[in-house]
Design an enzyme around this catalytic site. Structure first.
Site, PDB file in Angstrom:
ATOM      1  N   ASP A  25      13.831 -17.979  53.795  1.00 19.77           N
ATOM      2  CA  ASP A  25      14.411 -17.270  54.929  1.00 19.77           C
ATOM      3  C   ASP A  25      15.043 -15.982  54.399  1.00 19.77           C
ATOM      4  O   ASP A  25      14.894 -15.634  53.223  1.00 19.77           O
ATOM      5  CB  ASP A  25      15.394 -18.158  55.696  1.00 19.77           C
ATOM      6  N   HIS A  26      15.759 -15.276  55.260  1.00 20.83           N
ATOM      7  CA  HIS A  26      16.366 -13.999  54.880  1.00 20.83           C
ATOM      8  C   HIS A  26      17.385 -14.135  53.751  1.00 20.83           C
ATOM      9  O   HIS A  26      17.510 -13.251  52.911  1.00 20.83           O
ATOM     10  CB  HIS A  26      17.029 -13.346  56.094  1.00 20.83           C
ATOM     11  N   CYS A  68      16.454 -21.025  50.675  1.00 20.81           N
ATOM     12  CA  CYS A  68      17.323 -20.547  51.751  1.00 20.81           C
ATOM     13  C   CYS A  68      18.707 -20.381  51.131  1.00 20.81           C
ATOM     14  O   CYS A  68      18.850 -20.412  49.914  1.00 20.81           O
ATOM     15  CB  CYS A  68      17.305 -21.456  52.979  1.00 20.81           C
ATOM     16  N   GLY A  69      19.732 -20.222  51.931  1.00 16.68           N
ATOM     17  CA  GLY A  69      21.059 -20.026  51.383  1.00 16.68           C
ATOM     18  C   GLY A  69      21.501 -21.141  50.454  1.00 16.68           C
ATOM     19  O   GLY A  69      21.989 -20.899  49.352  1.00 16.68           O
ATOM     20  N   THR A  70      21.305 -22.384  50.901  1.00 16.52           N
ATOM     21  CA  THR A  70      21.701 -23.535  50.081  1.00 16.52           C
ATOM     22  C   THR A  70      20.519 -24.366  49.593  1.00 16.52           C
ATOM     23  O   THR A  70      20.684 -25.193  48.706  1.00 16.52           O
ATOM     24  CB  THR A  70      22.615 -24.489  50.873  1.00 16.52           C
ATOM     25  N   GLY A  71      19.367 -24.192  50.197  1.00 16.99           N
ATOM     26  CA  GLY A  71      18.208 -25.030  49.896  1.00 16.99           C
ATOM     27  C   GLY A  71      18.170 -26.295  50.738  1.00 16.99           C
ATOM     28  O   GLY A  71      17.163 -26.997  50.748  1.00 16.99           O
ATOM     29  N   GLY A 106      18.823 -26.768  54.331  1.00 16.94           N
ATOM     30  CA  GLY A 106      18.162 -26.690  55.635  1.00 16.94           C
ATOM     31  C   GLY A 106      16.655 -26.568  55.533  1.00 16.94           C
ATOM     32  O   GLY A 106      15.910 -27.259  56.238  1.00 16.94           O
ATOM     33  N   HIS A 108      10.137 -39.043  38.887  1.00 20.37           N
ATOM     34  CA  HIS A 108      10.436 -40.270  39.627  1.00 20.37           C
ATOM     35  C   HIS A 108      10.020 -40.239  41.085  1.00 20.37           C
ATOM     36  O   HIS A 108       9.754 -41.293  41.665  1.00 20.37           O
ATOM     37  CB  HIS A 108      11.930 -40.581  39.550  1.00 20.37           C
ATOM     38  N   ASN A 109      10.000 -39.059  41.697  1.00 19.60           N
ATOM     39  CA  ASN A 109       9.741 -38.969  43.135  1.00 19.60           C
ATOM     40  C   ASN A 109       8.424 -38.290  43.481  1.00 19.60           C
ATOM     41  O   ASN A 109       8.089 -38.192  44.655  1.00 19.60           O
ATOM     42  CB  ASN A 109      10.882 -38.229  43.838  1.00 19.60           C
ATOM     43  N   ARG A 132      22.323 -18.865  47.440  1.00 19.93           N
ATOM     44  CA  ARG A 132      23.763 -18.619  47.390  1.00 19.93           C
ATOM     45  C   ARG A 132      24.480 -19.563  46.429  1.00 19.93           C
ATOM     46  O   ARG A 132      25.674 -19.406  46.193  1.00 19.93           O
ATOM     47  CB  ARG A 132      24.366 -18.751  48.787  1.00 19.93           C
ATOM     48  N   ARG A 162       6.482 -47.844  37.901  1.00 21.98           N
ATOM     49  CA  ARG A 162       7.385 -48.453  38.883  1.00 21.98           C
ATOM     50  C   ARG A 162       7.771 -47.478  40.003  1.00 21.98           C
ATOM     51  O   ARG A 162       8.154 -47.898  41.085  1.00 21.98           O
ATOM     52  CB  ARG A 162       8.643 -48.982  38.193  1.00 21.98           C
ATOM     53  N   HIS A 163       7.635 -46.191  39.734  1.00 28.08           N
ATOM     54  CA  HIS A 163       7.985 -45.188  40.744  1.00 28.08           C
ATOM     55  C   HIS A 163       6.907 -45.057  41.824  1.00 28.08           C
ATOM     56  O   HIS A 163       7.207 -44.639  42.942  1.00 28.08           O
ATOM     57  CB  HIS A 163       8.219 -43.829  40.082  1.00 28.08           C
ATOM     58  N   ARG A 211       7.473 -46.816  45.176  1.00 29.56           N
ATOM     59  CA  ARG A 211       8.516 -46.162  45.982  1.00 29.56           C
ATOM     60  C   ARG A 211       7.966 -44.927  46.681  1.00 29.56           C
ATOM     61  O   ARG A 211       8.276 -44.676  47.855  1.00 29.56           O
ATOM     62  CB  ARG A 211       9.696 -45.820  45.090  1.00 29.56           C
TER      63      ARG A 211
END
Length: 152
Positions: free
Chosen positions: A17-18, A74-77, A79, A107-108, A118, A141-142, A145
């Site tokens: 985003d911006h 984004c600003g925080t990652g 949203g 793992h994921n 930010r 094992r991952h 999941r």
């Protein structure tokens, strides 16, 4: 995504985003310099836009196979990762350091890295991208999941 330590030849989608466009552009430049093919999904400027639109664009690109991996900013990652994760083809992980990035892959089997412009400096963000894109999923094992995340 490989564990060969190289980004050459990888296809990576990027979107922001911006608030994240400046960091996105810097990371895209780094990826190109390392030999990766970058699919830039926007935004292109600092005029206010809505992060869900860019999270959705990333999700569509991943689901359609335009890129096997992506980087969102984004600003925080937070949203933008929530927006991307609405698509079952996406496993977006908001990471703040290289340990988060490595474990998100190992793992994921995360396929999208989300960063906060930010909250994360450019060098740390670049290190996270490199680690994320060069770390392989461990499976084992991952796997069961990750299968549950996919509804299998």
């Amino acid at each position: 995504m490989t564990d060969s330590g190289t980004l050459a030849g990888q296809v990576v989608a990027v979107a922001a985003d911006h608030a994240g466009v400046t960091l996105k552009d810097a990371l895209a430049d780094d990826l190109r310099a390392a030999g990766a093919e970058v699919v830039d999904l926007g935004t292109r400027g600092t005029e206010s836009v809505d992060y869900p639109d860019y999270g959705a664009a990333m999700a569509e690109a991943i689901a359609a196979g335009r890129a096997p991996a992506g980087v969102l900013v984004c600003g925080t990652g937070i949203g933008i990762s929530i927006a991307a994760n609405r698509n079952p083809a996406v496993r977006a992980a908001r990471c703040a350091n290289t340990t988060d990035a490595r474990l998100a892959r190992q793992h994921n089997d995360a396929n999208v890295l989300a960063l906060g412009a930010r909250t994360t400096g450019v060098e740390v963000a670049a290190d996270c991208v490199r680690v994320f894109l060069t770390t392989a999923f461990e499976g084992g094992r991952h796997q069961r999941r990750v299968d549950k995340l996919a509804g299998r």
